[in-house]
Design a protein around this motif. Structure first.
Motif, PDB file in Angstrom:
ATOM      1  N   SER A 135       0.459  -1.415   0.064  1.00  0.00           N
ATOM      2  CA  SER A 135       0.025  -0.106   0.353  1.00  0.00           C
ATOM      3  C   SER A 135       0.894   1.772  -0.103  1.00  0.00           C
ATOM      4  CB  SER A 135      -1.476  -0.124   1.230  1.00  0.00           C
ATOM      5  OG  SER A 135      -0.120   0.439   2.892  1.00  0.00           O
ATOM      6  N   GLY A 136       1.964   1.225   0.375  1.00  0.00           N
ATOM      7  CA  GLY A 136       2.903   2.608   0.440  1.00  0.00           C
ATOM      8  C   GLY A 136       2.475   3.010   1.871  1.00  0.00           C
ATOM      9  N   LEU A 137       1.803   3.013   2.923  1.00  0.00           N
ATOM     10  CA  LEU A 137       0.997   2.972   3.544  1.00  0.00           C
ATOM     11  C   LEU A 137       2.356   3.415   4.918  1.00  0.00           C
ATOM     12  CD1 LEU A 137      -2.580   2.899   3.732  1.00  0.00           C
ATOM     13  CD2 LEU A 137      -1.432   4.812   2.785  1.00  0.00           C
ATOM     14  N   SER A 138       2.411   4.600   5.657  1.00  0.00           N
ATOM     15  CA  SER A 138       3.420   4.685   6.530  1.00  0.00           C
ATOM     16  C   SER A 138       2.993   2.960   7.902  1.00  0.00           C
ATOM     17  CB  SER A 138       3.083   5.150   7.735  1.00  0.00           C
ATOM     18  OG  SER A 138       3.934   5.510   8.975  1.00  0.00           O
ATOM     19  N   VAL A 139       3.553   2.608   8.099  1.00  0.00           N
ATOM     20  CA  VAL A 139       3.699   1.339   9.211  1.00  0.00           C
ATOM     21  C   VAL A 139       3.697   1.830  10.573  1.00  0.00           C
ATOM     22  CG1 VAL A 139       5.271  -0.737   9.733  1.00  0.00           C
ATOM     23  CG2 VAL A 139       5.217  -0.328   7.554  1.00  0.00           C
ATOM     24  N   ALA A 140       3.891   2.786  10.820  1.00  0.00           N
ATOM     25  CA  ALA A 140       3.568   3.631  11.847  1.00  0.00           C
ATOM     26  C   ALA A 140       1.558   3.423  12.384  1.00  0.00           C
ATOM     27  CB  ALA A 140       3.783   4.977  12.121  1.00  0.00           C
ATOM     28  N   ILE A 141       1.113   3.431  10.929  1.00  0.00           N
ATOM     29  CA  ILE A 141      -0.461   3.199  11.240  1.00  0.00           C
ATOM     30  C   ILE A 141      -1.030   1.660  11.797  1.00  0.00           C
ATOM     31  CG2 ILE A 141      -2.723   2.986  10.054  1.00  0.00           C
ATOM     32  CD1 ILE A 141      -1.987   4.808   7.891  1.00  0.00           C
ATOM     33  N   PHE A 142       0.093   1.178  11.473  1.00  0.00           N
ATOM     34  CA  PHE A 142      -0.138  -0.444  12.146  1.00  0.00           C
ATOM     35  C   PHE A 142      -0.046  -0.788  13.920  1.00  0.00           C
ATOM     36  CE2 PHE A 142       2.144  -4.554  13.853  1.00  0.00           C
ATOM     37  CZ  PHE A 142       1.147  -5.529  13.231  1.00  0.00           C
ATOM     38  N   TYR A 143       1.376   0.110  14.076  1.00  0.00           N
ATOM     39  CA  TYR A 143       1.550   0.033  15.762  1.00  0.00           C
ATOM     40  C   TYR A 143       0.970   1.496  16.740  1.00  0.00           C
ATOM     41  CZ  TYR A 143       5.843  -2.787  14.188  1.00  0.00           C
ATOM     42  OH  TYR A 143       6.563  -3.418  14.082  1.00  0.00           O
ATOM     43  N   ALA A 144       0.200   2.078  15.564  1.00  0.00           N
ATOM     44  CA  ALA A 144      -0.981   2.731  16.329  1.00  0.00           C
ATOM     45  C   ALA A 144      -1.738   2.779  16.893  1.00  0.00           C
ATOM     46  CB  ALA A 144      -1.240   4.412  15.286  1.00  0.00           C
ATOM     47  N   SER A 145      -2.423   1.149  16.425  1.00  0.00           N
ATOM     48  CA  SER A 145      -3.435   0.616  17.052  1.00  0.00           C
ATOM     49  C   SER A 145      -2.864   0.833  19.457  1.00  0.00           C
ATOM     50  CB  SER A 145      -4.055  -0.863  16.375  1.00  0.00           C
ATOM     51  OG  SER A 145      -2.427  -1.674  16.069  1.00  0.00           O
ATOM     52  N   GLY A 146      -1.658   0.014  18.954  1.00  0.00           N
ATOM     53  CA  GLY A 146      -1.003   0.190  20.445  1.00  0.00           C
ATOM     54  C   GLY A 146      -1.283   1.557  21.121  1.00  0.00           C
ATOM     55  N   VAL A 147      -1.208   2.086  20.497  1.00  0.00           N
ATOM     56  CA  VAL A 147      -1.300   3.591  21.321  1.00  0.00           C
ATOM     57  C   VAL A 147      -2.729   3.885  21.301  1.00  0.00           C
ATOM     58  CG1 VAL A 147      -0.742   6.246  20.272  1.00  0.00           C
ATOM     59  CG2 VAL A 147       0.680   5.132  20.079  1.00  0.00           C
ATOM     60  N   VAL A 148      -3.420   3.349  20.465  1.00  0.00           N
ATOM     61  CA  VAL A 148      -5.108   3.879  20.450  1.00  0.00           C
ATOM     62  C   VAL A 148      -5.425   3.585  21.502  1.00  0.00           C
ATOM     63  CG1 VAL A 148      -7.413   4.458  19.495  1.00  0.00           C
ATOM     64  CG2 VAL A 148      -5.356   4.629  17.978  1.00  0.00           C
ATOM     65  N   PHE A 149      -5.544   2.074  22.012  1.00  0.00           N
ATOM     66  CA  PHE A 149      -5.697   1.177  23.008  1.00  0.00           C
ATOM     67  C   PHE A 149      -5.885   1.340  23.958  1.00  0.00           C
ATOM     68  CE2 PHE A 149      -4.414  -1.787  25.632  1.00  0.00           C
ATOM     69  CZ  PHE A 149      -5.439  -2.858  26.171  1.00  0.00           C
ATOM     70  N   SER A 150      -3.773   1.676  24.137  1.00  0.00           N
ATOM     71  CA  SER A 150      -3.896   2.493  25.644  1.00  0.00           C
ATOM     72  C   SER A 150      -4.368   3.890  26.173  1.00  0.00           C
ATOM     73  CB  SER A 150      -2.260   2.719  25.413  1.00  0.00           C
ATOM     74  OG  SER A 150      -1.360   1.443  24.917  1.00  0.00           O
ATOM     75  N   VAL A 151      -4.603   4.755  25.220  1.00  0.00           N
ATOM     76  CA  VAL A 151      -5.605   6.323  25.157  1.00  0.00           C
ATOM     77  C   VAL A 151      -6.856   5.695  25.728  1.00  0.00           C
ATOM     78  CG1 VAL A 151      -6.039   7.435  24.540  1.00  0.00           C
ATOM     79  CG2 VAL A 151      -4.122   7.170  24.284  1.00  0.00           C
ATOM     80  N   CYS A 152      -7.369   4.942  25.233  1.00  0.00           N
ATOM     81  CA  CYS A 152      -8.763   4.073  25.742  1.00  0.00           C
ATOM     82  C   CYS A 152      -9.096   3.883  26.693  1.00  0.00           C
ATOM     83  CB  CYS A 152      -9.177   3.970  24.175  1.00  0.00           C
ATOM     84  SG  CYS A 152      -9.569   4.845  22.027  1.00  0.00           S
ATOM     85  N   ALA A 153      -8.553   2.925  26.395  1.00  0.00           N
ATOM     86  CA  ALA A 153      -7.933   1.442  27.794  1.00  0.00           C
ATOM     87  C   ALA A 153      -8.265   2.672  29.181  1.00  0.00           C
ATOM     88  CB  ALA A 153      -7.693   0.628  27.834  1.00  0.00           C
ATOM     89  N   GLY A 154      -6.775   3.487  28.983  1.00  0.00           N
ATOM     90  CA  GLY A 154      -6.259   4.298  29.923  1.00  0.00           C
ATOM     91  C   GLY A 154      -8.070   5.174  30.608  1.00  0.00           C
TER      92      GLY A 154
END
Length: 201
Positions: free
Chosen positions: A122-141
């Motif tokens: 896709s050529g998208l940034s791989v950071a989008i993949f790891y951003a799932s962990g960031v979003v999870f942490s914020v929402c869960a927190g």
């Protein structure tokens, strides 16, 4: 008020899960149809489907926190008085907040490292993949903080003080064991179901 906000918060997360699942189904099913029907395919289908699956998993974990659906054992906490349950609940939430912070820090570092890394298809940034962990942490927190606030302000019932929710299979198994125990106790009683002996002649 707080309970209504938590319910709407989780409903929004569930809506995101449903949307991601719908997109994943369209990508996978559409790719299968195009491959077998038109000898073609969607190039980014497999890659985006894997990413969406990861996002669904993490968002589902947030929703599971609200429902107390994560694995756990209530063998000790369920036998404590109300004050003991509240103390264990707050301590458990503080520990989960600390672990969530560690997860947030690690996911954020990975997102920063892979910010300029492009996915092969896709050529998208791989950071989008790891951003799932960031979003999870914020929402869960946020959800853990709100639940802890409910516990400290006395807005939780006694049943909600135990963070573990029994599965239907576990509840059915316990009910079956209780029934077998009653039958076993009845069969070992002095009289049981046997008729009284008649007096001899």
């Amino acid at each position: 008020m707080l309970n209504r906000f938590i319910d709407r918060y989780v409903q929004f997360i569930n809506a995101l899960i449903a949307f991601a699942l719908a997109v994943m189904v369209v990508l996978v099913f559409g790719n299968v149809v195009m491959r077998y029907g038109f000898n073609s395919g969607i190039a980014v289908s497999e890659e985006l489907s894997r990413w969406l699956f990861v996002w669904i998993t993490f968002l589902g974990a947030v929703a599971a926190i609200k429902e107390n659906a994560h694995l756990g054992s209530d063998m000790l906490v369920s036998r404590l008085p109300v004050l003991g349950k509240k103390i264990c609940l707050v301590l458990g939430q503080l520990l989960m907040l600390y672990i969530t912070w560690l997860f947030f820090d690690g996911s954020l570092q990975q997102a920063k490292i892979n910010w300029d890394v492009e996915a092969p298809v896709s050529g998208l940034s791989v950071a989008i993949f790891y951003a799932s962990g960031v979003v999870f942490s914020v929402c869960a927190g946020v959800l853990l903080l709100l639940q802890m606030l409910r516990a400290l302000t006395g807005q939780l019932s006694d049943a909600d003080l135990v963070m573990v929710k029994e599965s239907e299979e576990q509840a059915e198994l316990e009910a079956l064991q209780a029934e077998l125990a009653r039958e076993n106790a009845h069969s070992h009683s002095p009289l049981g179901d046997k008729p009284l002996p008649h007096a001899g002649k």
